[in-house]
Scaffold this active site. Structure first.
Site, PDB file in Angstrom:
ATOM      1  N   ARG A  55       0.797  -1.227   0.000  1.00  0.00           N
ATOM      2  CA  ARG A  55       0.000   0.000   0.000  1.00  0.00           C
ATOM      3  C   ARG A  55       0.832   1.281   0.000  1.00  0.00           C
ATOM      4  NH1 ARG A  55      -2.720  -3.944   1.713  1.00  0.00           N
ATOM      5  NH2 ARG A  55      -0.725  -4.417   2.668  1.00  0.00           N
ATOM      6  N   THR A  56       1.795   1.375   0.900  1.00  0.00           N
ATOM      7  CA  THR A  56       2.485   2.660   1.058  1.00  0.00           C
ATOM      8  C   THR A  56       3.247   3.014  -0.217  1.00  0.00           C
ATOM      9  OG1 THR A  56       2.723   2.080   3.380  1.00  0.00           O
ATOM     10  CG2 THR A  56       3.963   3.989   2.615  1.00  0.00           C
ATOM     11  N   LYS A  84      26.588  -4.425  -2.936  1.00  0.00           N
ATOM     12  CA  LYS A  84      28.064  -4.367  -3.056  1.00  0.00           C
ATOM     13  C   LYS A  84      28.680  -3.737  -1.822  1.00  0.00           C
ATOM     14  CE  LYS A  84      27.328  -3.121  -7.862  1.00  0.00           C
ATOM     15  NZ  LYS A  84      27.336  -1.926  -8.695  1.00  0.00           N
ATOM     16  N   ARG A 105      11.551   3.694   3.339  1.00  0.00           N
ATOM     17  CA  ARG A 105      11.109   2.703   4.346  1.00  0.00           C
ATOM     18  C   ARG A 105      12.315   1.859   4.721  1.00  0.00           C
ATOM     19  NH1 ARG A 105       5.889  -1.210   4.425  1.00  0.00           N
ATOM     20  NH2 ARG A 105       4.981   0.786   5.017  1.00  0.00           N
ATOM     21  N   HIS A 133       5.424   5.749  11.499  1.00  0.00           N
ATOM     22  CA  HIS A 133       4.845   5.570  10.149  1.00  0.00           C
ATOM     23  C   HIS A 133       3.875   6.748   9.985  1.00  0.00           C
ATOM     24  CE1 HIS A 133       3.478   3.945   6.490  1.00  0.00           C
ATOM     25  NE2 HIS A 133       3.206   2.707   6.834  1.00  0.00           N
TER      26      HIS A 133
HETATM   27  N1   CP Z   1      -0.182  -0.047   5.850  1.00  0.00           N
HETATM   28  C1   CP Z   1       1.025  -0.306   5.296  1.00  0.00           C
HETATM   29  O1   CP Z   1       2.052   0.290   5.655  1.00  0.00           O
HETATM   30  O2   CP Z   1       0.989  -1.266   4.334  1.00  0.00           O
HETATM   31  P1   CP Z   1       2.215  -1.728   3.464  1.00  0.00           P
HETATM   32  O3   CP Z   1       3.204  -2.391   4.395  1.00  0.00           O
HETATM   33  O4   CP Z   1       1.656  -2.673   2.447  1.00  0.00           O
HETATM   34  O5   CP Z   1       2.833  -0.505   2.857  1.00  0.00           O
END
Ligand code: CP
Length: 304
Positions: A55-56, A84, A105, A133
């Site tokens: 999603r993100t 590397k 991320r 998050h």
């Molecule tokens: N809600 C969320 O962070 O989903 P993903 O890990 O799929 O990005």
């Protein structure tokens, strides 16, 4: 404070006024989430995902493309020069040279803050470690605002792994900007970190802890469920102790208010049964869909 050029690393960096500006912009963006709005033509977003995501990452990419911008980046360190031995810092320096905004991320807490210190371009934290998050919390708050018409005055239950779920930590920080009552529903072992509790309570957030959903359910306007974050447990035996300790089903929602909405950041595993999908309470797929207009709003504000 203006959104322009800002890093989005922690909910603690944002005020209620900032969120209200974001929500109004996201509401406008809903109109363009399919048709597009050509306001970021020529701008480039880099995605640096060192951890899996559906999603993100994809909602950020969709948002940037719907705004007329371009996307570069990777969804895993595999295939990049990290293999590397290139450092995280050097990787961020390179993306900073190529892009106008960097979405990161990483499994390590603090990675996004470090990236923001290195990069001249704005850095957006798409989840790091088990603590932050922020764009998910913005999306969760937007969903509540959008579905309920307000956030103030609501009773919100948060159920599941409140210790390791970074969405919960950021959501609690965001909710501390509003006048809400929170029911924390989890096994004792999965209560939020004390540091988070101290922070949100110092800002006036009212919290009560429960171990069973039935004790709180009848009062709730919103129930936010999260999975047990298996990948963040340091000791596999601890995971075995709490695995399967809660599960929301259509049956377990008997006794809920008619207009209760159930949210979940997704992915779900076994804590949110598919039987809930068929109830009037299920709002989690709409929540995920709001990710595109919300992130369109965020990108347009940061890059405007
Ligand atoms: N809600 C969320 O962070 O989903 P993903 O890990 O799929 O990005």
């Amino acid at each position: 404070m203006s959104w322009r050029g800002r890093d989005v690393v922690s909910m603690r960096d944002f005020s209620r006024g900032d969120l209200e500006v974001l929500f109004e912009r996201a509401r406008e963006m809903e109109r363009y989430a399919r048709s597009g709005l050509d306001v970021l033509r020529g701008r480039v977003m880099a995605v640096a995902f060192f951890e899996p995501s559906t999603r993100t990452r994809l909602s950020f990419e969709t948002a940037m493309k719907r705004l007329g911008g371009e996307v570069v980046g990777f969804s895993s360190a595999e295939g990049t020069s990290v293999e590397k031995g290139e450092t995280f810092s050097d990787t961020i320096r390179m993306l900073d040279a190529y892009a106008d905004v960097i979405v990161v991320r990483h499994r390590l807490e603090g990675a996004a803050r470090l990236a923001a210190e290195i990069a001249q371009s704005p850095v957006v934290n798409a989840g790091d470690g088990s603590f932050n998050h922020p764009t998910q919390a913005m999306l969760d708050l937007y969903t509540i605002w959008r579905e309920k018409g307000r956030i103030d005055g609501l009773k919100i239950g948060i159920m599941g792994d409140l210790k390791y779920a970074r969405t919960v930590n950021s959501l609690l920080e965001g909710l501390s900007l509003f006048d809400v009552e929170i029911a924390l529903i989890s096994p004792e072992f999965l209560r939020p970190r004390q540091e988070t509790l101290d922070y949100v309570q110092s800002r006036g957030l009212r919290l009560r802890a429960y171990t069973r959903l039935e004790e709180a359910l009848g009062e709730l306007d919103v129930l936010y469920v999260v999975r047990i974050q298996k990948e963040r447990f340091l000791d596999p035996l601890e995971f075995e102790r709490v695995k399967g300790s809660y599960k929301l089903t259509a049956e377990s929602l008997r006794g809920a208010k008619d207009d209760l909405i159930v949210l979940h950041p997704l992915p779900r595993v076994d804590e949110l049964d598919a039987s809930v999908d068929r109830t009037r309470h299920a709002a989690y797929f709409r929540q995920a869909a709001y990710g595109v207009p919300l992130r369109m709003a965020l990108l347009s504000l940061v890059l405007s």
